[in-house]
Design a protein around this motif. Structure first.
Motif, short mmCIF file in Angstrom:
data_model
loop_
_atom_site.label_atom_id
_atom_site.label_comp_id
_atom_site.label_asym_id
_atom_site.label_seq_id
_atom_site.Cartn_x
_atom_site.Cartn_y
_atom_site.Cartn_z
N PHE A 210 12.20 -0.22 -2.10
CA PHE A 210 11.63 -0.59 -0.80
C PHE A 210 10.10 -0.68 -0.87
CE2 PHE A 210 9.54 1.43 2.86
CZ PHE A 210 9.80 0.50 3.86
N ALA A 211 9.46 0.29 -1.48
CA ALA A 211 8.00 0.33 -1.56
C ALA A 211 7.46 -0.81 -2.41
CB ALA A 211 7.55 1.68 -2.12
N PHE A 212 8.07 -1.07 -3.56
CA PHE A 212 7.58 -2.13 -4.45
C PHE A 212 7.74 -3.51 -3.82
CE2 PHE A 212 7.10 0.96 -7.71
CZ PHE A 212 6.29 0.38 -8.69
N VAL A 213 8.88 -3.75 -3.17
CA VAL A 213 9.10 -5.05 -2.54
C VAL A 213 8.09 -5.29 -1.43
CG1 VAL A 213 10.69 -6.41 -1.11
CG2 VAL A 213 11.55 -5.18 -3.12
N SER A 214 7.89 -4.30 -0.58
CA SER A 214 6.97 -4.46 0.55
C SER A 214 5.52 -4.55 0.09
CB SER A 214 7.12 -3.30 1.52
OG SER A 214 6.75 -2.08 0.92
N LEU A 215 5.19 -3.90 -1.02
CA LEU A 215 3.80 -3.87 -1.48
C LEU A 215 3.40 -5.12 -2.24
CD1 LEU A 215 1.25 -2.13 -1.57
CD2 LEU A 215 2.10 -1.14 -3.72
N PHE A 216 4.29 -5.63 -3.09
CA PHE A 216 3.92 -6.71 -3.99
C PHE A 216 4.51 -8.07 -3.61
CE2 PHE A 216 3.68 -2.85 -6.64
CZ PHE A 216 2.33 -2.91 -6.98
N ALA A 217 5.61 -8.09 -2.86
CA ALA A 217 6.26 -9.36 -2.56
C ALA A 217 5.97 -9.86 -1.15
CB ALA A 217 7.78 -9.23 -2.75
N LEU A 218 5.49 -9.00 -0.26
CA LEU A 218 5.30 -9.39 1.13
C LEU A 218 3.88 -9.07 1.59
CD1 LEU A 218 8.66 -7.90 2.45
CD2 LEU A 218 8.21 -10.30 1.88
N HIS A 219 3.46 -9.77 2.64
CA HIS A 219 2.11 -9.56 3.16
C HIS A 219 2.11 -9.73 4.68
CE1 HIS A 219 0.57 -9.78 -0.98
NE2 HIS A 219 1.36 -10.84 -1.13
N GLY A 220 1.11 -9.10 5.34
CA GLY A 220 0.89 -9.29 6.77
C GLY A 220 2.07 -8.94 7.63
N LYS A 221 2.39 -9.82 8.59
CA LYS A 221 3.47 -9.57 9.54
C LYS A 221 4.83 -9.52 8.86
CE LYS A 221 1.12 -11.55 13.58
NZ LYS A 221 1.19 -12.56 14.67
N THR A 222 4.97 -10.30 7.79
CA THR A 222 6.25 -10.29 7.07
C THR A 222 6.52 -8.92 6.46
OG1 THR A 222 5.92 -12.63 6.49
CG2 THR A 222 7.61 -11.43 5.28
N ARG A 223 5.47 -8.28 5.94
CA ARG A 223 5.61 -6.94 5.37
C ARG A 223 6.03 -5.94 6.45
NH1 ARG A 223 0.33 -4.95 2.69
NH2 ARG A 223 1.13 -6.11 0.88
#
Length: 251
Positions: A113-126
């Motif tokens: 969960f942490a890696f996906v949100s940190l490196f694959a997503l940004h801004g509102k999508t995160r």
């Protein structure tokens, strides 16, 4: 509105600390008896995972202006991790393996969960991704006391569902729901609303079955009293067993 939101957050922090510390009597009993008895580790595992997700969600690069949630969820991680370690220490071998397996699974889920949100997503999508995942796992965490509630219904006793834990769960849900409502954050409102509902359900069960616990304790006291009376009847004034002789005895 900001002041009211802050007040709800502070009250939520205070009650949440009580909620985290409420099981201390349970764990003193576990440590003293060196056994987990019929207590379940599932609620504490669920709460640990939920606190971990709340900590991540309230970080500034995911959801800004949630310092109060960051503080209390971080405290929750430390306390719940301590509880899980105590369970691992004193649980039977088979149960210990189960707890360690669940702990490993929870750790893998959180890291992913942490890696996906940190490196694959940004801004509102995160924030959207983290909020959805938070709602899913927090719902599981808030529903985890169902196992204890089922035990209460099965045994008709609240021995394994401490009253302070149920009350703190209810109050915590109320204050954090209000905080989420005033923050206009649906990702905070959904799980805390469910938590409030489960808190109410636990209090209802406690009201229904607490009398049974009192009767059970009274029954145990009566049995012990009867045993003491029997021992008294079978002893003379010196406290030694009374010897009896039938008519056919030669001595």
């Amino acid at each position: 509105m900001d002041v009211l939101r802050f007040v709800c957050g502070v009250l939520g922090n205070a009650v949440s600390v009580l909620l985290f510390l409420a099981p201390m009597t349970t764990f003193k009993r576990i440590i003293r008896s060196r056994s987990t008895e019929q207590f379940s580790c599932v609620p504490y595992m669920g709460t640990l995972l939920s606190c971990s997700l709340y900590t991540w969600y309230s970080l500034p690069f995911v959801s800004p202006d949630n310092l109060l949630i960051l503080v209390i969820s971080g405290i929750g991680v430390v306390i719940e991790l301590t509880y899980v370690l105590i369970f691992i220490t004193y649980a039977p071998k088979k149960e210990r393996a189960k707890i360690m397996g669940l702990s490993g699974l929870a750790l893998i889920l959180f890291i992913t969960f942490a890696f996906v949100s940190l490196f694959a997503l940004h801004g509102k999508t995160r924030k959207l991704f983290c909020g959805i995942m938070l709602n899913i796992f927090s719902t599981i965490a808030y529903a985890s006391p169902l196992s204890v509630m089922m035990l209460v219904i099965k045994t008709k006793s609240v021995e394994f569902m401490p009253f302070l834990l149920s009350l703190s769960c209810f109050l915590s849900g109320i204050f954090w729901f209000a905080y989420g409502f005033l923050s206009r954050d649906p990702f905070l409102m959904v799980p805390t609303g469910l938590g409030t509902g489960f808190g109410i359900a636990q209090l209802i069960l406690y009201a229904v079955y607490c009398k049974n616990q009192s009767r059970a304790k009274k029954g145990i006291r009566d049995e012990l009293r009867e045993m003491d009376l029997e021992k008294t009847d079978q002893s003379d004034g010196t406290g030694l067993p009374r010897l009896s002789f039938n008519a056919s005895s030669k001595h």
